[in-house]
Design a protein around this motif. Structure first.
Motif, PDB file in Angstrom:
ATOM      1  N   GLY A 272       2.368   2.884 -32.587  1.00  0.00           N
ATOM      2  CA  GLY A 272       1.627   3.807 -33.436  1.00  0.00           C
ATOM      3  C   GLY A 272       0.324   4.197 -32.783  1.00  0.00           C
ATOM      4  O   GLY A 272      -0.272   3.415 -32.037  1.00  0.00           O
ATOM      5  N   ASP A 273      -0.136   5.435 -33.073  1.00  0.00           N
ATOM      6  CA  ASP A 273      -1.391   5.900 -32.515  1.00  0.00           C
ATOM      7  C   ASP A 273      -2.566   5.141 -33.119  1.00  0.00           C
ATOM      8  O   ASP A 273      -2.421   4.392 -34.091  1.00  0.00           O
ATOM      9  CB  ASP A 273      -1.550   7.406 -32.770  1.00  0.00           C
ATOM     10  N   SER A 379       1.808  -2.065 -30.955  1.00  0.00           N
ATOM     11  CA  SER A 379       1.192  -1.507 -29.750  1.00  0.00           C
ATOM     12  C   SER A 379       0.993  -0.016 -29.936  1.00  0.00           C
ATOM     13  O   SER A 379       1.701   0.636 -30.712  1.00  0.00           O
ATOM     14  CB  SER A 379       2.098  -1.755 -28.540  1.00  0.00           C
ATOM     15  N   ARG A 380       0.019   0.534 -29.217  1.00  0.00           N
ATOM     16  CA  ARG A 380      -0.057   1.991 -29.120  1.00  0.00           C
ATOM     17  C   ARG A 380       1.110   2.500 -28.274  1.00  0.00           C
ATOM     18  O   ARG A 380       1.670   1.753 -27.467  1.00  0.00           O
ATOM     19  CB  ARG A 380      -1.395   2.411 -28.510  1.00  0.00           C
ATOM     20  N   PRO A 381       1.462   3.771 -28.427  1.00  0.00           N
ATOM     21  CA  PRO A 381       2.714   4.255 -27.819  1.00  0.00           C
ATOM     22  C   PRO A 381       2.807   4.078 -26.313  1.00  0.00           C
ATOM     23  O   PRO A 381       3.880   3.789 -25.790  1.00  0.00           O
ATOM     24  CB  PRO A 381       2.740   5.738 -28.210  1.00  0.00           C
ATOM     25  N   THR A 382       1.720   4.263 -25.599  1.00  0.00           N
ATOM     26  CA  THR A 382       1.829   4.312 -24.144  1.00  0.00           C
ATOM     27  C   THR A 382       1.430   3.020 -23.446  1.00  0.00           C
ATOM     28  O   THR A 382       1.319   2.981 -22.222  1.00  0.00           O
ATOM     29  CB  THR A 382       0.950   5.451 -23.599  1.00  0.00           C
ATOM     30  N   ARG A 555      -2.490  11.565 -26.367  1.00  0.00           N
ATOM     31  CA  ARG A 555      -1.251  10.812 -26.419  1.00  0.00           C
ATOM     32  C   ARG A 555      -0.247  11.414 -25.442  1.00  0.00           C
ATOM     33  O   ARG A 555      -0.443  12.522 -24.940  1.00  0.00           O
ATOM     34  CB  ARG A 555      -0.670  10.807 -27.832  1.00  0.00           C
ATOM     35  N   ARG A 556       0.809  10.683 -25.204  1.00  0.00           N
ATOM     36  CA  ARG A 556       1.891  11.144 -24.333  1.00  0.00           C
ATOM     37  C   ARG A 556       3.138  11.324 -25.196  1.00  0.00           C
ATOM     38  O   ARG A 556       3.889  10.369 -25.422  1.00  0.00           O
ATOM     39  CB  ARG A 556       2.149  10.111 -23.237  1.00  0.00           C
ATOM     40  N   VAL A 562       1.023  15.750 -22.044  1.00  0.00           N
ATOM     41  CA  VAL A 562      -0.125  15.164 -22.732  1.00  0.00           C
ATOM     42  C   VAL A 562      -0.547  16.137 -23.825  1.00  0.00           C
ATOM     43  O   VAL A 562      -0.509  17.354 -23.630  1.00  0.00           O
ATOM     44  CB  VAL A 562      -1.303  14.939 -21.758  1.00  0.00           C
ATOM     45  N   ASP A 563      -0.958  15.615 -24.982  1.00  0.00           N
ATOM     46  CA  ASP A 563      -1.534  16.474 -26.012  1.00  0.00           C
ATOM     47  C   ASP A 563      -2.547  15.676 -26.825  1.00  0.00           C
ATOM     48  O   ASP A 563      -2.721  14.472 -26.633  1.00  0.00           O
ATOM     49  CB  ASP A 563      -0.459  17.091 -26.910  1.00  0.00           C
ATOM     50  N   PHE A 564      -3.241  16.387 -27.744  1.00  0.00           N
ATOM     51  CA  PHE A 564      -4.206  15.741 -28.627  1.00  0.00           C
ATOM     52  C   PHE A 564      -3.496  15.294 -29.904  1.00  0.00           C
ATOM     53  O   PHE A 564      -2.614  15.995 -30.409  1.00  0.00           O
ATOM     54  CB  PHE A 564      -5.353  16.701 -28.976  1.00  0.00           C
TER      55      PHE A 564
END
Length: 983
Positions: A272-273, A379-382, A555-556, A562-564
């Motif tokens: 998750g972000d 965890s965060r996604p990346t 985020r990826r 890549v985007d916001f």
């Protein structure tokens, strides 16, 4: 209770005689035989030599249970289950006769396997029993089986050699069991006592939410989790195996409640972000598990564990997270060994990359050593690759962004927890009308920030949203990690902002919301020489990865782009960079593109006063309603501005808002969603202005339903009938139930019809406060009409239109208070005469409804008929006994009857007649109406010469519907006291 422990309670001297009664002692096989004897011939409750029945077997079972219960020590199960346990044991003993084996096979099985066979043969025996009772039942069954086998070995009919060998083996077994009974003490009650203290501690410790990084004077930074917890959704990509011959289907997204993640899967990796609710979910799982008591929760934040160096063993779990309780020695291993653990490992992304593989090895070692427990890793996604734990049986889930309904629920619970309900409605309205704010509120972290800032300012968000974004950026880029106790981030807040705004401006210029990773790395590489603190952290790829991982803004979405995380941050940072670089001409040149609206507004917020004036004048110079309104919207972000420019913007926009006519309202709606946050009222508006504002908001319902609803909801207590009619009339543009709940159910019903056109609206009517005036358009069965009025006696006026399904009017008798009825284009309706019991005061009929029985409605005071009346005279079809005061007859109504016998109703005060030519006799009938004060006639009615018209001094009002010119002055002598109006 273990069999060994039970054996301590049930002496062999007691059990053996009871077991012996289950078997016959003579008959076939009394001597040495050439084959063993089958069990169904040995038991005493089967066959011709039966000596026991089921009742006696149940008695034996009862003695066994009673002996165990009456022995000293802890009772093995609750007293109220004694009868059920006895019945269950008897059922299992009776199953001996169903086993397909002989005595030798039974002995070879051993007592444990024999016990299991009995359990399988009687699966329903444990139905409804508690866990303790089931455990006791299994133990006593096993103990009985041990003595059953002992009985077999002692029978003189058993094969001699087998008897000797089996007897020796069982004697040895019994001796070992007796020795075990002596060596093994009763289970230590210390574990249970500790868990009674530990579970409430976990529930209390984690039953709160925290917002990090907020400097607010009055807003709480912690509130009860059980009050504020919001059930979010998690998604996973799953493959569906194609059927033979079908092409393979692509992966599909599956949504499920996040807290159900561990229900079907023992191992879950949850991504998750930043701020999406990962830690909150871990807390909620811990709290619910602690309260249910079925599993022992361990909440293990990795950022805390990693500080100690070596990751903890189960024995050190509680010490590592600062739990002040000391468990019994070996307790954690016993919990995990029994598969009773819920291990929640939070924040894989919050530890250095070099430590993640060590963490993986530690986690997998625990899983392999203690199978059967449930494990969650967040965890965060990346932070790690997609298949990082796939081979170890972990299911990967991703927390989904909050939906509009989730945001609404969060805001309501936040204000309930903060005990600030007075600010809730205003904030919800802002979230629905202000698009950039709504786009910001997509996860619990940002929703909590918005709620706290709104409350801090006593119900108002910052005058300019720049303050909100600044607070959010500071929290995400620096303070959140610092205040959560993590090590200092590698990039300073200013360095991150500098790089992020360049990426944002590149996206804004391209009109896109994502870019290739290679493009992003190129932008970062060009910026590094001027950002000294970032240049020392590595190459462009390394710095970009750090931004994605820790900023919370990038985020990826996939491996190559890549985007916001929020479009609003992209616009905000892009505008910041455009102003810094002096690109005002670029901004003004793109103002006509609706995608640049928020960029321009944020540019005004970042700009200096002189730059703001230049940009706003450029917007006004276009002289279009939308850009004028955009300039007006920018004023909230212009803290300092030339007063002349501000006055010019307000004056130009003042001609548009509020709209000055219905045409202006429709034109205003064409400017789009921007209008919604600029619409005023209801305070300070006239009734006419309020009506036009609601018209403009209604027209935006299709494209911006949430914002339009927020505006209309402000007018739900408006007293004007015109405004209320507008609110009722726009129902079909919105989601039915929500609009009914938030707008319609609050309206003053006086003089107001509610129209239902479909089953969903009927259902909503049934849940609202009663409506005494109701209109149903379209095909509705009368049973459905009755069902949507839960209080039938409250309905006073009903209009049924365009309904071919309306046949029998009898069901209307259920509306005991109905006084006014309109039937429009209901060709199948029959039974007007049966409505006499309702005592109707007015009736209107359009179309081709059967008028049979109309003459029986003698309570009518008002009657409107727009179809041909049967008969040759009005008295043939109209109710002669009715005290009519108002009568309107349409063009077709008097085609056969004329106005013959009209004077029968001397009570008439108002008469309306559609286009037809009148005769002298018709005027004579009119002249004989003594109470007539009002006439509504068609111009053709006056085709007679003026001298042929009677003088009607009692008439006070004459309305003439013109189809040809009429000389009103020439009629004055016929109506000397009337006001004559031409339409």
């Amino acid at each position: 209770m273990e069999p060994a422990v039970l054996g301590g309670k049930l002496a062999s001297s007691l059990v053996a005689p009871l077991v012996k009664k289950l078997f016959v002692t003579g008959g076939p096989g009394a001597g040495l035989v050439d084959r063993p004897v089958r069990l169904d011939r040995l038991v005493s409750f089967r066959g011709e030599r039966r000596t026991l029945g089921e009742k006696e077997v149940r008695g034996l079972a009862g003695k066994l249970v009673a002996a165990a219960v009456d022995s000293p020590g802890e009772r093995p199960f609750p007293p109220d289950e004694t009868e059920a346990v006895t019945t269950a044991l008897a059922t299992r003993l009776l199953a001996l006769g169903d086993l397909d084996m002989d005595d030798v096979q039974a002995v070879r099985l051993g007592h444990q396997e024999l016990s299991k066979r009995l359990q399988v043969r009687a699966p329903s025996a444990t139905a409804g029993l508690s866990a303790d009772a089931c455990y006791f039942l299994d133990s006593v069954t096993e103990w009985a089986c041990l003595h059953i086998l002992e009985f077999f070995t002692r029978r003189s009919t058993f094969v001699a050699r087998s008897l000797v060998e089996q007897a020796r083996w069982h004697a040895e077994l019994i001796a070992k069991v007796d020795e075990l009974i002596g060596r093994v003490p009763r289970p230590d009650a210390r574990d249970t006592a500790f868990e009674r203290r530990y579970l409430p501690y976990v529930a209390d410790r984690h039953n709160h939410l925290t917002i990090y990084g907020i400097d607010l004077r009055d807003s709480p930074d912690r509130w009860p989790l059980e009050v504020a917890y919001l059930s979010l959704e998690a998604t996973t990509e799953e493959d569906r195996a194609p059927l033979p011959g079908d092409p393979a289907e692509p992966e599909r997204a599956v949504r499920l409640p996040a807290e159900a993640a561990l229900t079907a899967h023992e191992r879950v990796l949850l991504r998750g972000d930043a701020g999406s609710g990962k830690t909150t979910l871990a807390q909620w799982l811990a709290v619910t598990a602690a309260r249910d008591g079925d599993r022992m929760p361990y909440v293990l934040p990795l950022r805390t564990l990693i500080r100690a160096g070596a990751l903890p063993s189960p024995a050190a779990f509680l010490t590592a997270v600062g739990c002040p309780l000391t468990p019994p020695e070996g307790w954690a291993e016993r919990v995990l060994g029994a598969g009773r653990g819920l291990v929640l490992v939070d924040g894989l992304d919050e530890i250095p990359a070099a430590e993640r593989h060590r963490t993986r090895d530690w986690l997998l070692a625990l899983i392999r050593a203690f199978p059967g427990n449930r494990w969650l890793l967040t965890s965060r996604p990346t932070a790690v690759r997609a298949d990082w734990l796939a081979t170890e049986g972990f299911r990967e889930l991703t927390l989904a962004p909050m939906r509009q309904d989730d945001v609404t629920t969060f805001v309501r619970r936040w204000h309930a927890a903060a005990e600030a309900p007075e600010f809730e409605v205003r904030l919800l309205d802002s979230l629905r009308t202000k698009r950039d704010l709504a786009r910001l509120a997509t996860n619990p972290l940002m929703c909590g920030l918005i709620c706290a800032l709104h409350r801090e300012r006593r119900g108002y968000l910052p005058t300019g949203r720049k303050e909100l974004y600044d607070a959010a950026l500071t929290m995400l880029l620096a303070r959140r990690d610092r205040e959560r106790g993590m090590e200092a981030v590698e990039l300073s807040e200013e360095a991150q902002l500098e790089l992020l705004q360049r990426l944002a401006y590149a996206l804004v210029l391209s009109g896109r919301t994502e870019m290739a990773v290679e493009t992003a790395e190129g932008i970062v590489e060009r910026a590094l020489p001027s950002v000294a603190s970032a240049a020392g952290q590595g190459d462009a790829g390394t710095v970009l990865r750090a931004l994605v991982l820790r900023s919370g803004l990038l985020r990826r979405p996939d491996e190559g782009s890549v985007d916001f995380v929020h479009r609003t941050f992209q616009d905000y940072l892009g505008a910041r960079y455009a102003v810094e670089e002096g690109h005002l001409d670029v901004l003004a040149g793109r103002a006509g593109d609706t995608q640049w609206e928020d960029v321009i507004r944020m540019a005004v917020a970042h700009a200096r006063p002189g730059e703001r004036a230049v940009l706003l004048r450029r917007l006004l110079a276009e002289d279009t309603p939308r850009l004028t309104l955009l300039a007006l919207a920018c004023l909230e972000h212009a803290t300092a501005l030339d007063p002349a420019v501000r006055a010019e913007v307000e004056a130009r926009a003042g001609a548009l808002v509020p709209p000055r006519s219905l045409e202006d309202a429709r034109a205003l709606a064409q400017a789009g969603a921007l209008v919604l946050e600029l619409l005023p009222g209801p305070e300070g508006l006239t009734d006419a202005q309020a009506h036009r504002v609601t018209v403009a908001a209604s027209l935006l319902a299709e494209s911006e339903p949430n914002g339009a609803l927020a505006v209309l909801r402000r007018f739900r207590e408006h007293p004007s009938l015109t405004v209320r009619r507008q609110l009722v009339g726009t129902w079909e543009r919105f989601e039915t139930r929500r609009y009914a709940t938030e707008v319609l159910d609050h309206l003053d019903r006086t003089g107001l019809f509610l129209t239902c056109q479909n089953p969903a609206q009927r259902s909503a009517v049934a849940e609202m406060r009663p409506w005494n005036q109701l209109r149903l358009d379209g095909p509705h069965a009368m049973t459905d009409v009755l069902a949507c009025v839960p209080e039938p006696d409250t309905l006073q006026e009903l209009l049924v239109a365009y309904n071919p399904e309306l046949t029998d009017l009898d069901p209307l008798l259920g509306f005991g208070s109905l006084r006014h009825l309109t039937l429009r284009e209901c060709p199948s309706a029959r039974g007007l005469g049966r409505l006499t019991a309702l005592r109707l005061e007015s009736l209107t009929v359009y179309g081709s409804t059967d008028l049979a029985g109309l003459n029986e409605l003698d309570s009518l005071r008002k009657l409107i008929i727009r179809q041909q009346l049967p008969g040759a005279r009005l008295t043939d079809s109209l109710p002669t006994g009715a005290p009519l005061r108002h009568l309107y007859l349409g063009q077709e109504a008097t085609k056969a009857t004329g106005l013959r016998d009209l004077s029968h109703w001397g009570t008439l005060e108002h008469l309306g007649l559609s286009s037809q030519r009148a005769t002298v006799a018709d005027w004579a009938e009119i002249s004989r109406l003594p109470r007539l004060t009002s006439l509504q006639l068609h111009s053709a009615f006056f085709d007679l010469s003026r001298d042929a018209l009677p003088v009607l001094p009692g008439v006070r009002s004459v309305q003439i519907l013109e189809s040809r010119p009429v000389d009103a002055t020439g009629l004055a002598s016929r109506f000397p006291h009337a006001e004559i109006e031409l339409f």
